[in-house]
Design an enzyme around this catalytic site. Sequence first.
Site, PDB file in Angstrom:
ATOM      1  CG  HIS A  17      46.009  25.807  43.675  1.00 11.16           C
ATOM      2  ND1 HIS A  17      47.171  26.455  44.025  1.00 11.16           N
ATOM      3  CD2 HIS A  17      45.413  26.608  42.758  1.00 11.16           C
ATOM      4  CE1 HIS A  17      47.283  27.587  43.341  1.00 11.16           C
ATOM      5  NE2 HIS A  17      46.220  27.713  42.564  1.00 11.16           N
ATOM      6  CE  LYS A  41      48.857  34.395  36.611  1.00  7.96           C
ATOM      7  NZ  LYS A  41      48.038  33.404  37.357  1.00  7.96           N
ATOM      8  NE  ARG A  93      40.548  32.689  43.311  1.00  9.60           N
ATOM      9  CZ  ARG A  93      41.579  33.398  42.961  1.00  9.60           C
ATOM     10  NH1 ARG A  93      42.606  33.515  43.763  1.00  9.60           N
ATOM     11  NH2 ARG A  93      41.602  34.015  41.788  1.00  9.60           N
ATOM     12  CB  SER A 131      50.110  31.759  43.541  1.00 10.18           C
ATOM     13  OG  SER A 131      49.476  30.498  43.492  1.00 10.18           O
TER      14      SER A 131
HETATM   15  N1  COA Z   1      42.820  28.640  45.684  1.00 10.22           N
HETATM   16  C1  COA Z   1      43.876  29.464  45.708  1.00 10.22           C
HETATM   17  N2  COA Z   1      44.266  30.187  44.663  1.00 10.22           N
HETATM   18  C2  COA Z   1      43.576  30.057  43.538  1.00 10.22           C
HETATM   19  C3  COA Z   1      42.466  29.228  43.444  1.00 10.22           C
HETATM   20  C4  COA Z   1      42.083  28.489  44.587  1.00 10.22           C
HETATM   21  N3  COA Z   1      41.033  27.693  44.600  1.00 10.22           N
HETATM   22  N4  COA Z   1      41.968  29.306  42.200  1.00 10.22           N
HETATM   23  C5  COA Z   1      42.760  30.164  41.551  1.00 10.22           C
HETATM   24  N5  COA Z   1      43.714  30.613  42.362  1.00 10.22           N
HETATM   25  C6  COA Z   1      44.729  31.625  42.086  1.00 10.22           C
HETATM   26  C7  COA Z   1      45.962  31.096  41.450  1.00 10.22           C
HETATM   27  O1  COA Z   1      46.923  30.744  42.396  1.00 10.22           O
HETATM   28  C8  COA Z   1      46.395  32.269  40.627  1.00 10.22           C
HETATM   29  O2  COA Z   1      47.049  33.219  41.441  1.00 10.22           O
HETATM   30  P1  COA Z   1      48.094  34.229  40.820  1.00 10.22           P
HETATM   31  O3  COA Z   1      47.420  34.934  39.686  1.00 10.22           O
HETATM   32  O4  COA Z   1      48.393  35.069  41.961  1.00 10.22           O
HETATM   33  O5  COA Z   1      49.244  33.384  40.331  1.00 10.22           O
HETATM   34  C9  COA Z   1      45.085  32.876  40.171  1.00 10.22           C
HETATM   35  O6  COA Z   1      44.164  32.517  41.161  1.00 10.22           O
HETATM   36  C10 COA Z   1      44.561  32.305  38.885  1.00 10.22           C
HETATM   37  O7  COA Z   1      45.591  31.861  38.151  1.00 10.22           O
HETATM   38  P2  COA Z   1      45.733  30.352  37.550  1.00 10.22           P
HETATM   39  O8  COA Z   1      44.919  29.375  38.273  1.00 10.22           O
HETATM   40  O9  COA Z   1      47.163  30.129  37.346  1.00 10.22           O
HETATM   41  O10 COA Z   1      45.037  30.479  36.290  1.00 10.22           O
HETATM   42  P3  COA Z   1      45.262  31.556  35.222  1.00 10.22           P
HETATM   43  O11 COA Z   1      44.102  32.429  35.270  1.00 10.22           O
HETATM   44  O12 COA Z   1      46.642  32.154  35.320  1.00 10.22           O
HETATM   45  O13 COA Z   1      45.179  30.655  33.932  1.00 10.22           O
HETATM   46  C11 COA Z   1      45.686  28.740  32.603  1.00 10.22           C
HETATM   47  C12 COA Z   1      46.066  29.665  33.763  1.00 10.22           C
HETATM   48  C13 COA Z   1      46.794  27.727  32.560  1.00 10.22           C
HETATM   49  C14 COA Z   1      44.372  28.041  32.857  1.00 10.22           C
HETATM   50  C15 COA Z   1      45.571  29.530  31.285  1.00 10.22           C
HETATM   51  O14 COA Z   1      46.594  30.493  31.236  1.00 10.22           O
HETATM   52  C16 COA Z   1      45.683  28.609  30.080  1.00 10.22           C
HETATM   53  O15 COA Z   1      44.768  27.912  29.753  1.00 10.22           O
HETATM   54  N6  COA Z   1      46.856  28.646  29.402  1.00 10.22           N
HETATM   55  C17 COA Z   1      47.121  27.812  28.226  1.00 10.22           C
HETATM   56  C18 COA Z   1      47.046  28.665  26.958  1.00 10.22           C
HETATM   57  C19 COA Z   1      45.615  28.759  26.469  1.00 10.22           C
HETATM   58  O16 COA Z   1      44.955  27.774  26.185  1.00 10.22           O
HETATM   59  N7  COA Z   1      45.139  30.020  26.360  1.00 10.22           N
HETATM   60  C20 COA Z   1      43.806  30.302  25.852  1.00 10.22           C
HETATM   61  C21 COA Z   1      42.695  30.070  26.881  1.00 10.22           C
HETATM   62  S1  COA Z   1      42.676  31.271  28.156  1.00 10.22           S
END
Ligand code: COA
Length: 165
Positions: A17, A41, A93, A131
Amino acid sequence: MKIGIYPGTFDPITHGHTDIITRSLRVFDKVIVAVAPNPAKHPLFNLSERLEMVKLVMKDQGQGGQVEVVSFDGLLVDYVQRSGSHAIIRGLRAISDFEHEFQMALINRKLAKNVETVFLMPSEEYSYLSSTIIKDIANHGGSLTAFLHPEVARRLQERIRSLKR
Ligand code: COA
């Protein structure tokens, strides 16, 4: 001033991140790191703990000035508009990320047609991180040095120990 918003669950924040945030600052004048509650989650850390860890890592990196760390509830696009941000930043990624990210970007565009999503490539050394994988390594007693800020690693190990008690 161009503002990018980097949303995520950050459970917990990893070097992957941080790498995306650093890269974002080459494109945007300011980056808002937006921590989502994401109860679906079942995060290991609560929202204020995740927020505190992101703030700690950013301060330590000396990125406090150009980076604002916030939490948001509700739809991401609503927060993007409220905060006056110009684009959503996401890390891509691997090919496996593409489908999910493509869907999110298009849904967000459908919800708010003026909200753009920008994708950045993480450094290859972090392209396999998530994560969940980090939590699995911690759960099995592996070293977290290569993936997490030392204080984040300490808090994760402590949390896992307390859950095993
Ligand atoms: N390096 C390391 N890990 C990374 C990464 C990077 N560069 N990019 C992504 N990841 C990982 C994250 O740690 C996470 O791991 P996990 O699933 O094991 O926890 C995973 O990849 C992606 O998860 P995250 O980045 O948390 O995004 P998400 O796909 O869970 O989406 C939001 C999170 C907040 C963007 C999304 O849920 C959101 O917009 N929520 C608000 C409600 C909304 O508007 N919903 C409608 C639109 S989808």
